[in-house]
Design an enzyme around this catalytic site. Sequence first.
Site, short mmCIF file in Angstrom:
data_model
loop_
_atom_site.label_atom_id
_atom_site.label_comp_id
_atom_site.label_asym_id
_atom_site.label_seq_id
_atom_site.Cartn_x
_atom_site.Cartn_y
_atom_site.Cartn_z
N SER A 12 0.76 7.73 10.52
CA SER A 12 1.98 8.21 9.85
C SER A 12 1.77 9.14 8.67
O SER A 12 2.74 9.69 8.16
CB SER A 12 2.83 7.03 9.40
OG SER A 12 3.50 6.50 10.50
N LYS A 60 7.30 8.24 -0.44
CA LYS A 60 7.92 7.70 0.77
C LYS A 60 8.73 6.47 0.35
O LYS A 60 8.26 5.70 -0.51
CB LYS A 60 6.80 7.31 1.75
CG LYS A 60 7.26 6.81 3.11
CD LYS A 60 6.05 6.49 3.99
CE LYS A 60 6.43 6.11 5.41
NZ LYS A 60 5.25 5.85 6.27
N SER A 68 5.55 8.32 10.65
CA SER A 68 6.78 7.92 10.02
C SER A 68 7.01 8.53 8.64
O SER A 68 8.12 8.45 8.12
CB SER A 68 6.80 6.39 9.89
OG SER A 68 5.76 5.94 9.03
N1 GLN Z 1 3.63 5.73 15.30
C1 GLN Z 1 3.00 4.50 14.96
C2 GLN Z 1 3.99 3.38 15.00
O1 GLN Z 1 5.11 3.62 15.31
C3 GLN Z 1 2.35 4.61 13.60
C4 GLN Z 1 3.31 4.47 12.48
C5 GLN Z 1 2.63 4.41 11.15
O2 GLN Z 1 1.50 4.84 10.98
N2 GLN Z 1 3.34 3.83 10.20
O3 GLN Z 1 3.70 2.27 14.76
#
Ligand code: GLN
Length: 483
Positions: free
Chosen positions: A175, A76, A151
């Site tokens: 994410s 990532k 994400s």
């Molecule tokens: N969807 C959550 C957020 O927008 C989690 C994102 C993540 O785990 N990085 O913060």
Amino acid sequence: MHDKTLAELARGLAAGDFSSRELTASLLERIQRVDPSLNSFITVTGEQALEEADTADDLRQKGQAGALGGLPLAYKDIFCTEGVRTSAGSKMLDNFIAPYNATVVEKLRHAGTISLGKTNMDEFAMGSSNENSYYGPVKNPWNSTLVPGGSSGGSAAAVAAGLVPAALGTDTGGSIRQPAAFCGITGLKPTYGRISRYGMIAYASSLDQAGPMARTAEDCAMLMNAMAGHDSRDSTSVARNVPDYTQDLDKPLNGLKVGLPVEYFGDGLAPEVETAIREAVKVYESLGARIIDVSLPHTRLAIPAYYVIAPAEASSNLSRYDGVRFGHRCDNPIDLEDLYKRTRAEGFGDEVKRRILIGTHTLSEGFFDAYYRKAQQVRRLIRQDFLDAFSHVDVLMGPAAPTTAFELGSRADPVQMYLQDIYTIAINLAGIPGISVPAGLVDNRPVGLQILGPHFGEAHLLNVAHVYQQATDWHQRRPEIKE
Ligand code: GLN
């Protein structure tokens, strides 16, 4: 070769069926053909990968290849990679070449893995659909009108499409697990502190954790062996023995006590997802598990608490992007304030700005007690819910997300997007590990079964997931990819 798991590829390399160079070259070629329509990679480091593959092949010749030697991975784009752009999906870091490797990257390099490049993601890991990336959305390999989840959507899509056998993600509120669920792969969020966060661009430091995303639990276990452990450069990494995560994968599940949180099967859960999850639970029953209803009474407070704590920490972490030290800088600033304002206005996308505004507000004088401190107190209660549950069950099971992958552009309202995280976020607030495992297909859209365990219980979670994967074939289903 693109259809194989890490474990299968490792056996192929060991048997001399193919070299790491052949494997790497064939995946690079597939990325070139398939990724223009998926957009799962931000940067492909082809030349470097082939050089690393040659080194791995040489080591193997000399009999010095480890368990992961010669296996290709992707990161990532939130993990710092020396000499390679590390963007965090943001215009702010579009020109940022990391001067060092994140600890996990370094560890996996030492283990002999090959990096094919950096995967697409929501900007600074904020999002649940990968639509917040400066580099454009990622398409779900199962259906190009759908999001891959976020994400870590690029990592999930790349693995699902057979561009790379495994990739790293990060999970602050879901994410790793939610995109793994949406793309039909396996993704593990380890216990907070199990893996070093050094060199991982910070979003919300008390929640962020790196983890493996691959086809199978076995592959995740292989990666965990190299990733886990204490790092003197990250004071939140825990000094605790690293077990061999592959050792107990096959342990029978007789007598396993599985808790089903009633709150995870209520309003908002799509009926077709519920059906798939209940089917998966039946498989566990047939494997000798006992199913017990449990309650996590503070579940409904997880989203409000998270969306105070995460933006607060983000607003603080993101204050470093000021146009002075690294990253984007606006043209011709007239003074320091102009430099800050225009650099940040130009460099950050809308969702990141929204979080900075919320976070700055909740941390400001007069609001801190009402929001941030309150949210921390709620966090404690949420953690206690899990500790209570684990005093009488071994693991918890439920859906990773309330729906299957949704249409691109269909969640324009940020609150609707935040509700996606209902089953994943509490796990980060509590710091416990969780894994999402492919457990069904509804209209050709994958469903993810989430399995949760107590702190540092990831070896057991991998065992519980692996035995299921020996009894089912959901993890072997592949999307049809147009080439
Ligand atoms: N969807 C959550 C957020 O927008 C989690 C994102 C993540 O785990 N990085 O913060």
